[in-house]
Design an enzyme around this catalytic site. Structure first.
Site, mmCIF file in Angstrom:
data_model
loop_
_atom_site.group_PDB
_atom_site.id
_atom_site.type_symbol
_atom_site.label_atom_id
_atom_site.label_comp_id
_atom_site.label_asym_id
_atom_site.label_seq_id
_atom_site.Cartn_x
_atom_site.Cartn_y
_atom_site.Cartn_z
ATOM 1 N N ALA A 191 -6.603 -13.874 -5.902
ATOM 2 C CA ALA A 191 -5.643 -14.392 -4.913
ATOM 3 C C ALA A 191 -4.600 -13.349 -4.531
ATOM 4 O O ALA A 191 -3.635 -13.655 -3.840
ATOM 5 C CB ALA A 191 -4.963 -15.648 -5.473
ATOM 6 N N GLY A 192 -4.787 -12.109 -5.000
ATOM 7 C CA GLY A 192 -3.821 -11.055 -4.682
ATOM 8 C C GLY A 192 -2.542 -11.171 -5.497
ATOM 9 O O GLY A 192 -1.500 -10.650 -5.113
ATOM 10 N N LEU A 193 -2.610 -11.862 -6.639
ATOM 11 C CA LEU A 193 -1.422 -12.032 -7.488
ATOM 12 C C LEU A 193 -1.527 -11.206 -8.761
ATOM 13 O O LEU A 193 -0.782 -11.414 -9.709
ATOM 14 C CB LEU A 193 -1.237 -13.517 -7.843
ATOM 15 N N HIS A 227 0.831 -1.221 0.000
ATOM 16 C CA HIS A 227 0.000 0.000 0.000
ATOM 17 C C HIS A 227 0.864 1.270 0.000
ATOM 18 O O HIS A 227 0.380 2.352 0.334
ATOM 19 C CB HIS A 227 -0.993 0.008 1.175
ATOM 20 N N THR A 228 2.117 1.120 -0.336
ATOM 21 C CA THR A 228 3.015 2.282 -0.383
ATOM 22 C C THR A 228 3.034 2.920 -1.770
ATOM 23 O O THR A 228 3.434 4.065 -1.907
ATOM 24 C CB THR A 228 4.448 1.863 -0.005
ATOM 25 N N ASP A 229 2.598 2.163 -2.803
ATOM 26 C CA ASP A 229 2.759 2.700 -4.173
ATOM 27 C C ASP A 229 1.938 3.970 -4.398
ATOM 28 O O ASP A 229 2.455 4.960 -4.922
ATOM 29 C CB ASP A 229 2.495 1.634 -5.267
ATOM 30 N N TYR A 272 -10.249 -0.540 -0.446
ATOM 31 C CA TYR A 272 -8.988 -0.069 -1.032
ATOM 32 C C TYR A 272 -9.090 1.428 -1.323
ATOM 33 O O TYR A 272 -8.222 2.213 -0.948
ATOM 34 C CB TYR A 272 -8.701 -0.847 -2.320
ATOM 35 N N ASP A 297 1.454 -3.168 -9.598
ATOM 36 C CA ASP A 297 1.118 -4.449 -10.232
ATOM 37 C C ASP A 297 1.437 -4.430 -11.727
ATOM 38 O O ASP A 297 2.040 -5.367 -12.266
ATOM 39 C CB ASP A 297 -0.368 -4.771 -10.032
ATOM 40 N N SER A 334 -5.558 -9.421 -12.801
ATOM 41 C CA SER A 334 -6.139 -8.401 -13.675
ATOM 42 C C SER A 334 -5.047 -7.567 -14.351
ATOM 43 O O SER A 334 -5.113 -7.311 -15.556
ATOM 44 C CB SER A 334 -7.109 -7.504 -12.903
#
Ligand code: GAF
Length: 405
Positions: free
Chosen positions: A142-144, A54-56, A241, A191, A147
């Protein structure tokens, strides 16, 4: 004990490359069974992130890498303005014409392809319709970044087919904007950057303000990256988010009234939070304090990695999890359970929830020989505790987006 970097073994890379070419060939065959013409096939990977969560979107640093699980897009242009899509894994079709382009509501996957198309339209790049088949082995939700993988594959493929000559960084930004506009998630740049810019055997230390980056070798002798998927897919994820983003922006706004040079949490110290935020709102203070600490923690973790002190890096991963769970409020019981399960296991160097949160995977750095036993134990206990079956993936850090066929 210290663990030192060593080059990736060639035979492992050969295995990975072989599996990827097989996926690409399957996508091509599926395309040819449905459409006319010869497609190109573009591969774009999912990502892990070692630390810096969450730093981006707060202009901090992140440390992601592309993985050997990817989206594959077999695609060829048409002579008209129609777009015909097929998601092979879901056995679903979707069609639209470029003149009617808009986000779709009832199914989500076409948006990850239509979003990038809209960016080409906005840039005034002459477009044509196309046929495409999508296949992916990046687990969804899955947080990977399944998308981002599809967005980057689409942007890259259209750039190739339309000879648009876009730089990779430009394509990263277009893919990020398409997530904002077509998926409604106000994501940062991590991402899409990791998917597009990944390099085998390396993680990327990315400064999300300047977009300067360094490839950091990440081949840890005897240690593997194990992802444990809670199989929790919280519907809260995108709305919460966006709320976290607003909470961070609120803290910056309050501090800026007194310290006009401050533009993001990257510029903020804990003393500033004590003075200007804590007195106004405890929750906003706690959220932004986590980010200030996390940006600092990442810098220290990169020093650990440079020294080969993987144990120190691992301790920081646990600290990141605690902050994400207790301060930033983006974990869930299942993620916490998985991290607690491994916390005192000597074979687990570090573990934490990864990505946006509210479900998805934990990332674990684990001694190779302990992996089968750990998967067995945690699977049984997790199921007993939560009633859900987890999944486990051992992943390698791989190349970014590319045309495979
Ligand atoms: C999601 C977002 F898409 C990223 O931009 C990043 O903020 C991440 O959550 C949290 O670090 O994956």
């Amino acid at each position: 004990m210290m663990y030192f970097a060593r080059p990736t073994k060639l035979n492992i890379m050969d295995e990975i490359n072989k599996a990827q070419h097989e996926m690409a060939a399957r996508a091509e065959r599926k395309f040819k069974s449905l459409f006319e013409g010869d497609p190109i096939v573009v591969r774009s990977p999912g990502r892990i992130n070692i630390i810096g969560e969450h730093t981006d979107y707060n202009e901090g640093f992140v440390l992601p890498g592309a993985i050997d699980k990817a989206a594959y897009l077999a695609i060829a242009l048409r002579d008209d303005d129609e777009i015909h899509l097929m998601a092979a894994d879901l056995d679903e079709n979707f069609s639209i014409s470029i003149s009617e382009l808009k986000p779709v509501g009832d199914i989500s996957w076409p948006n990850y392809i239509l979003g990038p198309v809209a960016q080409f339209v906005k840039k005034g790049i002459a477009l044509k319709g196309f046929n495409a088949v999508l296949m992916s082995d990046v687990p969804i939700g899955a947080g990977l970044s399944s998308s981002a993988a599809v967005e980057c594959a689409t942007t890259y493929a259209l750039n190739e087919l339309l000879h648009a000559n876009l730089e990779r960084l430009e394509m990263v930004k277009m893919s990020q904007t398409s997530e904002h506009e077509y998926a409604g998630v106000m994501c940062g740049i991590m991402d899409q950057f990791a998917s597009m810019m990944g390099k085998s055997g390396h993680v990327i230390k990315l400064d999300c303000r300047s977009l300067e980056y360094d490839y950091v070798p990440f081949n840890l002798d005897g240690i593997k990256i194990l992802l444990l998927d809670t199989n929790v897919k919280h519907s809260l994820a995108s709305s919460e988010y966006n709320t976290r983003r607003k909470e961070c922006a609120q803290a910056v706004e309050w501090i800026k009234e007194h310290e006009p040079q401050v533009n993001s949490l990257r510029d903020v110290t804990e003393e500033m939070l004590d003075k200007y935020v804590l007195i106004k709102d405890k929750l906003v203070d706690m959220r932004s304090r986590f980010i200030v600490q996390e940006i600092n923690r990442l810098q220290l973790a990169c020093e650990d990695l440079k020294r080969g002190d993987i144990l120190a890096l691992g301790r920081k991963m646990f600290a990141t999890h605690d902050g994400l769970s207790k301060m930033y409020g983006v974990s869930c019981d299942e993620l916490d359970y998985m991290v607690e399960f491994v916390r005192n296991n000597d074979a687990v160097i570090g573990a934490r929830m990864m990505g946006g949160g509210f479900g998805g995977c934990t990332i674990n750095l684990v001694k190779e020989e302990a992996i089968p036993g750990l998967i067995k134990d945690i699977s049984a206990q997790y199921e007993k505790h939560t009633g859900k079956k987890p999944d486990a993936y051992v992943v390698s850090v791989s190349e970014g987006t590319d045309k495979i066929l």
